[in-house]
Design a protein around this motif. Sequence first.
Motif, PDB file in Angstrom:
ATOM      1  N   ALA A 120       0.822  -0.723   0.240  1.00  0.00           N
ATOM      2  CA  ALA A 120       0.114  -0.048  -0.305  1.00  0.00           C
ATOM      3  C   ALA A 120       0.869   1.138   0.426  1.00  0.00           C
ATOM      4  O   ALA A 120       2.401   1.483   0.807  1.00  0.00           O
ATOM      5  CB  ALA A 120      -0.586  -0.146   0.755  1.00  0.00           C
ATOM      6  N   ALA A 121       0.611   2.040  -1.072  1.00  0.00           N
ATOM      7  CA  ALA A 121       0.926   3.194  -1.038  1.00  0.00           C
ATOM      8  C   ALA A 121       0.628   4.273  -0.210  1.00  0.00           C
ATOM      9  O   ALA A 121      -0.452   4.859  -1.198  1.00  0.00           O
ATOM     10  CB  ALA A 121       2.199   3.046  -2.309  1.00  0.00           C
ATOM     11  N   GLY A 122       1.392   5.784  -0.589  1.00  0.00           N
ATOM     12  CA  GLY A 122       0.693   7.099  -0.830  1.00  0.00           C
ATOM     13  C   GLY A 122       1.005   7.716  -2.403  1.00  0.00           C
ATOM     14  O   GLY A 122       2.203   7.860  -3.036  1.00  0.00           O
ATOM     15  N   PHE A 199       3.138   9.091   8.489  1.00  0.00           N
ATOM     16  CA  PHE A 199       3.359   9.164   7.622  1.00  0.00           C
ATOM     17  C   PHE A 199       4.204  10.382   7.980  1.00  0.00           C
ATOM     18  O   PHE A 199       4.788  11.330   8.561  1.00  0.00           O
ATOM     19  CB  PHE A 199       1.823   9.354   7.697  1.00  0.00           C
ATOM     20  N   GLU A 200       4.349  10.934   6.055  1.00  0.00           N
ATOM     21  CA  GLU A 200       5.438  12.379   5.860  1.00  0.00           C
ATOM     22  C   GLU A 200       4.202  12.976   6.443  1.00  0.00           C
ATOM     23  O   GLU A 200       3.425  13.191   6.166  1.00  0.00           O
ATOM     24  CB  GLU A 200       4.992  12.481   4.494  1.00  0.00           C
ATOM     25  N   VAL A 216       5.179   6.879  -2.111  1.00  0.00           N
ATOM     26  CA  VAL A 216       5.790   6.596  -1.171  1.00  0.00           C
ATOM     27  C   VAL A 216       5.395   5.648  -0.092  1.00  0.00           C
ATOM     28  O   VAL A 216       3.926   4.971   0.097  1.00  0.00           O
ATOM     29  CB  VAL A 216       6.030   8.208   0.346  1.00  0.00           C
ATOM     30  N   GLY A 217       5.694   4.147   0.402  1.00  0.00           N
ATOM     31  CA  GLY A 217       5.564   3.762   1.348  1.00  0.00           C
ATOM     32  C   GLY A 217       6.598   3.280   2.420  1.00  0.00           C
ATOM     33  O   GLY A 217       7.679   3.717   2.224  1.00  0.00           O
ATOM     34  N   MET A 218       6.470   2.704   2.819  1.00  0.00           N
ATOM     35  CA  MET A 218       6.887   1.635   4.476  1.00  0.00           C
ATOM     36  C   MET A 218       7.505   0.158   4.361  1.00  0.00           C
ATOM     37  O   MET A 218       8.016  -0.215   5.142  1.00  0.00           O
ATOM     38  CB  MET A 218       6.397   2.532   5.188  1.00  0.00           C
ATOM     39  N   THR A 241      -3.526   4.039  -1.831  1.00  0.00           N
ATOM     40  CA  THR A 241      -4.397   4.094  -0.936  1.00  0.00           C
ATOM     41  C   THR A 241      -4.795   5.170  -0.710  1.00  0.00           C
ATOM     42  O   THR A 241      -6.332   5.910  -0.070  1.00  0.00           O
ATOM     43  CB  THR A 241      -4.350   3.385   0.040  1.00  0.00           C
ATOM     44  N   ASN A 242      -4.316   6.126  -1.024  1.00  0.00           N
ATOM     45  CA  ASN A 242      -4.290   7.584  -1.064  1.00  0.00           C
ATOM     46  C   ASN A 242      -3.184   8.711  -1.371  1.00  0.00           C
ATOM     47  O   ASN A 242      -2.758   8.201  -1.838  1.00  0.00           O
ATOM     48  CB  ASN A 242      -3.766   7.787   0.919  1.00  0.00           C
ATOM     49  N   LEU A 253      -4.832  11.699   7.279  1.00  0.00           N
ATOM     50  CA  LEU A 253      -4.029  10.692   6.996  1.00  0.00           C
ATOM     51  C   LEU A 253      -4.617   9.415   7.754  1.00  0.00           C
ATOM     52  O   LEU A 253      -3.509   9.771   9.143  1.00  0.00           O
ATOM     53  CB  LEU A 253      -3.334   9.628   6.089  1.00  0.00           C
ATOM     54  N   VAL A 258      -5.945   3.749   4.432  1.00  0.00           N
ATOM     55  CA  VAL A 258      -5.429   2.433   3.723  1.00  0.00           C
ATOM     56  C   VAL A 258      -6.106   1.557   3.463  1.00  0.00           C
ATOM     57  O   VAL A 258      -5.954   0.727   2.938  1.00  0.00           O
ATOM     58  CB  VAL A 258      -3.729   2.245   4.265  1.00  0.00           C
TER      59      VAL A 258
HETATM   60  N1  HPA Z   1       2.562   6.823   3.147  1.00  0.00           N
HETATM   61  C1  HPA Z   1       3.528   6.474   3.214  1.00  0.00           C
HETATM   62  N2  HPA Z   1       3.016   5.165   3.337  1.00  0.00           N
HETATM   63  C2  HPA Z   1       1.886   4.586   2.880  1.00  0.00           C
HETATM   64  C3  HPA Z   1       1.617   5.673   2.565  1.00  0.00           C
HETATM   65  C4  HPA Z   1       1.548   7.332   2.858  1.00  0.00           C
HETATM   66  O1  HPA Z   1       1.282   8.407   2.872  1.00  0.00           O
HETATM   67  N3  HPA Z   1       0.173   5.274   2.388  1.00  0.00           N
HETATM   68  C5  HPA Z   1      -0.196   3.531   2.820  1.00  0.00           C
HETATM   69  N4  HPA Z   1       1.273   3.124   2.863  1.00  0.00           N
END
Ligand code: HPA
Length: 286
Positions: A120-122, A199-200, A216-218, A241-242, A253, A258
């Motif tokens: 999942a990532a932003g 989150f950032e 971006v993600g972790m 996811t966002n 967030l 997510v």
């Molecule tokens: N930032 C970092 N990791 C994420 C995000 C995000 O906006 N959404 C899902 N994983």
Amino acid sequence: MTENSNPIREKVERCTAALREKLDGTPVPGIALVLGSGLGLLAEQMEVSCTVPYEELGDFPVSTAPGHAGRFLFGTLAGTPLVMMQGRVHYYEGYPMSDVVLPIRVLARLGVRTLILTNAAGGLDPDFKPGDLMLITDHITSFVPSPLIGMNIDEYGPRFPDQTEAYDHDLNELLLDSARAVGVELHQGIYLQLTGPQFETPAEIRDYRSLGADAVGMSTAVEVIAADHMGLRVAAISCITNLGAGMPGQAHLSSEEVDVSAALAAGHFSTLLACAIGRIAAEQEK
Ligand code: HPA
């Protein structure tokens, strides 16, 4: 420490042996799929023949993150043999990087040849919407430690691996072609991995966008480094996811958002993966 004793290698070999024992002769599929946050639903599409919870594998790292079940599933997806990792561990959980990438090394030692990672990532591209999918074509890991720091394990791979094509070109083409075949939109872009767990900030998001990141993600990028080091063919797909913090239209967030967005994408994600995995298996048999 003698040249042949490396605690990281020994742990990988120990966990691989424990998993092999649990498999009890079940053939090892050539393809592995790692499921990201909120994407565990994909596992429901699978015909499972053998389940191995991570905690049954001695000192194998166990995920503490919500939405991460923590087990290997062996079986078939749309008739194609596959091993799925339902749940992964993250650097923000406090594990050393060697543990974060240990499952990937175990899969490689087990005999898996192709790895598909999901997360999942932003999204940082203003045209992305929650639920969109992005094929990762390259990454930026300058903000996280390398998983290859420490004594190199020469039998796994080289000390200074080339990263020019960490994401396999042919595998990416196969995924893009599969997406077209099943009518699923698949964006392409650069993923930037951060440690999290926060989150950032909006300022960070503007900074990462200017560096060329599209998402971006972790997770994921360090796993790609470890997999590529061991010679696996790797591809990775982000579920957006966002949008990044502070971007127009993006409210505060939360991990709930997510998970909800990832679950909404699970249907078309699994359609795409089922098609792609069938094609990869057919190719590997050639
Ligand atoms: N930032 C970092 N990791 C994420 C995000 C995000 O906006 N959404 C899902 N994983």
